[in-house]
Motif scaffolding. Structure first.
Motif, PDB file in Angstrom:
ATOM      1  N   LEU A 123       0.813  -1.205   0.000  1.00 52.91           N
ATOM      2  CA  LEU A 123       0.000   0.000   0.000  1.00 52.91           C
ATOM      3  C   LEU A 123       0.854   1.267   0.000  1.00 52.91           C
ATOM      4  N   ILE A 124       2.004   1.221   0.671  1.00 50.68           N
ATOM      5  CA  ILE A 124       2.893   2.383   0.736  1.00 50.68           C
ATOM      6  C   ILE A 124       3.414   2.765  -0.649  1.00 50.68           C
ATOM      7  N   ALA A 125       3.428   1.816  -1.580  1.00 50.37           N
ATOM      8  CA  ALA A 125       3.946   2.099  -2.923  1.00 50.37           C
ATOM      9  C   ALA A 125       3.207   3.244  -3.600  1.00 50.37           C
ATOM     10  N   SER A 126       1.926   3.422  -3.275  1.00 52.43           N
ATOM     11  CA  SER A 126       1.166   4.507  -3.897  1.00 52.43           C
ATOM     12  C   SER A 126       1.659   5.868  -3.448  1.00 52.43           C
ATOM     13  N   GLN A 127       2.536   5.924  -2.471  1.00 55.80           N
ATOM     14  CA  GLN A 127       3.086   7.181  -1.986  1.00 55.80           C
ATOM     15  C   GLN A 127       3.843   7.929  -3.069  1.00 55.80           C
ATOM     16  N   ALA A 128       4.433   7.203  -4.014  1.00 62.53           N
ATOM     17  CA  ALA A 128       5.176   7.856  -5.093  1.00 62.53           C
ATOM     18  C   ALA A 128       4.279   8.802  -5.882  1.00 62.53           C
ATOM     19  N   ILE A 129       3.012   8.426  -6.039  1.00 55.41           N
ATOM     20  CA  ILE A 129       2.069   9.282  -6.749  1.00 55.41           C
ATOM     21  C   ILE A 129       1.877  10.592  -5.987  1.00 55.41           C
ATOM     22  N   TRP A 130       1.716  10.501  -4.663  1.00 55.32           N
ATOM     23  CA  TRP A 130       1.504  11.700  -3.853  1.00 55.32           C
ATOM     24  C   TRP A 130       2.724  12.597  -3.862  1.00 55.32           C
ATOM     25  N   LEU A 131       3.915  12.008  -3.894  1.00 52.91           N
ATOM     26  CA  LEU A 131       5.141  12.808  -3.933  1.00 52.91           C
ATOM     27  C   LEU A 131       5.162  13.712  -5.166  1.00 52.91           C
ATOM     28  N   VAL A 132       4.808  13.138  -6.301  1.00 48.52           N
ATOM     29  CA  VAL A 132       4.822  13.926  -7.543  1.00 48.52           C
ATOM     30  C   VAL A 132       3.695  14.947  -7.544  1.00 48.52           C
ATOM     31  N   LEU A 133       2.502  14.549  -7.098  1.00 51.11           N
ATOM     32  CA  LEU A 133       1.352  15.450  -7.128  1.00 51.11           C
ATOM     33  C   LEU A 133       1.488  16.610  -6.141  1.00 51.11           C
ATOM     34  N   LEU A 134       2.138  16.379  -5.005  1.00 55.99           N
ATOM     35  CA  LEU A 134       2.295  17.442  -4.009  1.00 55.99           C
ATOM     36  C   LEU A 134       3.502  18.337  -4.280  1.00 55.99           C
ATOM     37  N   ASP A 135       4.417  17.882  -5.126  1.00 54.02           N
ATOM     38  CA  ASP A 135       5.622  18.656  -5.426  1.00 54.02           C
ATOM     39  C   ASP A 135       5.307  19.707  -6.487  1.00 54.02           C
ATOM     40  N   LYS A 136       4.517  20.708  -6.092  1.00 55.46           N
ATOM     41  CA  LYS A 136       4.013  21.710  -7.026  1.00 55.46           C
ATOM     42  C   LYS A 136       5.129  22.466  -7.734  1.00 55.46           C
ATOM     43  N   ALA A 137       6.209  22.743  -7.028  1.00 56.18           N
ATOM     44  CA  ALA A 137       7.304  23.518  -7.617  1.00 56.18           C
ATOM     45  C   ALA A 137       7.916  22.828  -8.827  1.00 56.18           C
ATOM     46  N   ASN A 138       7.742  21.513  -8.930  1.00 57.72           N
ATOM     47  CA  ASN A 138       8.362  20.763 -10.022  1.00 57.72           C
ATOM     48  C   ASN A 138       7.343  20.047 -10.909  1.00 57.72           C
ATOM     49  N   TRP A 139       6.107  20.526 -10.880  1.00 59.62           N
ATOM     50  CA  TRP A 139       5.090  19.924 -11.748  1.00 59.62           C
ATOM     51  C   TRP A 139       5.512  19.977 -13.217  1.00 59.62           C
ATOM     52  N   LYS A 140       6.035  21.130 -13.624  1.00 63.42           N
ATOM     53  CA  LYS A 140       6.389  21.295 -15.039  1.00 63.42           C
ATOM     54  C   LYS A 140       7.442  20.283 -15.460  1.00 63.42           C
ATOM     55  N   THR A 141       8.433  20.064 -14.586  1.00 57.96           N
ATOM     56  CA  THR A 141       9.502  19.125 -14.905  1.00 57.96           C
ATOM     57  C   THR A 141       9.018  17.678 -14.838  1.00 57.96           C
ATOM     58  N   ASN A 142       8.349  17.326 -13.732  1.00 58.18           N
ATOM     59  CA  ASN A 142       7.949  15.934 -13.523  1.00 58.18           C
ATOM     60  C   ASN A 142       6.830  15.475 -14.449  1.00 58.18           C
ATOM     61  N   LEU A 143       5.861  16.352 -14.665  1.00 56.13           N
ATOM     62  CA  LEU A 143       4.669  15.940 -15.402  1.00 56.13           C
ATOM     63  C   LEU A 143       4.771  16.164 -16.907  1.00 56.13           C
ATOM     64  N   THR A 144       5.905  16.674 -17.368  1.00 55.37           N
ATOM     65  CA  THR A 144       6.106  16.808 -18.818  1.00 55.37           C
ATOM     66  C   THR A 144       7.154  15.829 -19.330  1.00 55.37           C
ATOM     67  N   ASN A 145       7.764  15.067 -18.408  1.00 52.00           N
ATOM     68  CA  ASN A 145       8.733  14.052 -18.809  1.00 52.00           C
ATOM     69  C   ASN A 145       7.985  12.760 -19.114  1.00 52.00           C
ATOM     70  N   ARG A 146       8.040  12.348 -20.377  1.00 51.02           N
ATOM     71  CA  ARG A 146       7.252  11.201 -20.812  1.00 51.02           C
ATOM     72  C   ARG A 146       7.599   9.938 -20.044  1.00 51.02           C
ATOM     73  N   ASN A 147       8.891   9.676 -19.877  1.00 53.23           N
ATOM     74  CA  ASN A 147       9.290   8.457 -19.175  1.00 53.23           C
ATOM     75  C   ASN A 147       8.871   8.460 -17.705  1.00 53.23           C
ATOM     76  N   THR A 148       8.979   9.640 -17.071  1.00 55.42           N
ATOM     77  CA  THR A 148       8.584   9.729 -15.668  1.00 55.42           C
ATOM     78  C   THR A 148       7.098   9.478 -15.507  1.00 55.42           C
ATOM     79  N   VAL A 149       6.305  10.135 -16.335  1.00 50.09           N
ATOM     80  CA  VAL A 149       4.849   9.958 -16.256  1.00 50.09           C
ATOM     81  C   VAL A 149       4.468   8.520 -16.574  1.00 50.09           C
ATOM     82  N   THR A 150       5.088   7.958 -17.605  1.00 47.30           N
ATOM     83  CA  THR A 150       4.804   6.568 -17.957  1.00 47.30           C
ATOM     84  C   THR A 150       5.174   5.626 -16.826  1.00 47.30           C
ATOM     85  N   GLY A 151       6.339   5.881 -16.239  1.00 41.19           N
ATOM     86  CA  GLY A 151       6.773   5.050 -15.125  1.00 41.19           C
ATOM     87  C   GLY A 151       5.836   5.132 -13.943  1.00 41.19           C
TER      88      GLY A 151
END
Length: 342
Positions: A107-135
């Motif tokens: 269940l803790i594995a879903s934490q990775a999703i929250w890390l990306v979603l809460l990291d607002k300062a890096n949304w542009k970097t994290n959410l525009t990288n195809r491999n990161t989003v796919t992963g």
């Protein structure tokens, strides 16, 4: 100093070592927590674990003549330690009273999703990288495969309501851990070793009033705790807190939050395997497939980060951080051999 510059200065060997500790050791702590909490109340266990680890690390800082009493640093460490260790890890300890260690790890594995979603300062970097989003998407699919059967089974049983409450508590813990990680990355100052020491010590002290409110001391007998549980506590202090947690704090200063957060994909693999091999827990073929999917997602996320050019590291991660020289000293092989922490 920008994140790209810190990535250049961080020793590649030490980064690999830190990630290895993070992936393997933290995965095994779910099993150790289950062994310890079987005979020690959860908040007392949290107090024992983090006060001991914090005190030991503080002694190491004194030996290294680190500056310990910086009010701003202590304030940030108090907030981070409370969010990460008291709420985050405290939720895990509490939940493992009723939920298996392998399922908690999954269940803790879903934490990775929250890390990306809460990291607002890096949304542009994290959410525009195809491999990161796919992963991330593949990793989430793997998590669904892994716990779908277990959640359905838990809810259908007579104790299903307790399981649902446990899952909600765990969700709060994951959100707190993710938010605390981002807060630490953006606000921590000074030596990362000192930060870790204060975070663990303060969190351990917060566990004490919580244990009193929860009436855990009434009837608790130290002599009744078996050696197996004490050894589990020792493992949690030395490996789980000193080694893995300090490695986590250091990695947050030299690698993006999303990449550091990939440990939550590997930890369930270790947790499930330990549960199957040493606790007699069953693992279906569907869960095996889920593990394979999660490992694939880890590969995609890491490849995306390692292949990115330094220019792409110009993200909003320039908040005050420890000096690189101190960070490298914290992560040095010699210090790891002495205090087994970072």
């Amino acid at each position: 100093m920008s994140l790209a510059e810190k990535q250049k200065q961080a020793s590649p060997v030490m980064v690999v070592v830190a990630f290895t500790v993070l992936y393997i050791v933290w995965g095994s702590t779910y099993f150790a927590i289950a062994k310890a909490v079987a005979h020690i109340p959860p908040f007392i266990l949290g107090a024992l674990r983090f006060i001991a680890a914090g005190a030991l690390l503080m002694l190491w800082c004194v030996f290294k003549k680190e500056k310990l009493f910086n009010p701003v640093q202590i304030k940030h460490a108090a907030i981070t330690g409370t969010m990460l260790l008291f709420v985050g890890t405290g939720a895990v300890i509490w939940v493992e009273k009723t939920v298996s260690s392998s399922l908690v790890g999954v269940l803790i594995a879903s934490q990775a999703i929250w890390l990306v979603l809460l990291d607002k300062a890096n949304w542009k970097t994290n959410l525009t990288n195809r491999n990161t989003v796919t992963g991330l998407l593949i990793g989430f699919a793997g998590v669904v495969l892994l716990f779908s059967e277990s959640v359905a089974g838990a809810v259908s049983q007579s104790g299903g309501a307790i399981s649902v409450i446990s899952f909600l508590i765990l969700l709060v813990g994951m959100l707190s851990w993710s938010g605390g990680s981002i807060y630490s990355k953006n606000n921590s100052t000074g030596s990362s070793t000192v930060n870790s020491a204060w975070q663990m010590l303060i969190a351990g002290l917060v566990f004490i009033p919580a244990s009193i409110v929860n009436n855990e001391w009434a009837g608790f007998q130290w002599q009744a705790v078996p050696m197996e549980s004490w050894l589990a506590v020792l493992y949690l202090v030395v490996m789980g807190s000193l080694a893995a947690y300090s490695a986590y704090v250091w990695l947050l200063t030299v690698r993006p939050v999303a990449q550091v957060g990939t440990h939550v994909y590997v930890n369930p693999v270790v947790a499930v395997l330990l549960g199957v091999l040493f606790a007699g827990e069953h693992m279906s073929w569907l869960q095996v497939a889920g593990l394979a999917v999660i490992l694939t997602s880890v590969l995609l996320i890491n490849l995306a980060k390692y292949r990115s050019k330094p220019a792409t590291g110009k993200q909003s991660e320039s908040a005050p951080q420890p000096k690189a020289g101190k960070e490298r000293a914290v992560a040095g092989t010699k210090q790891m051999a002495v205090c087994a922490d970072c």
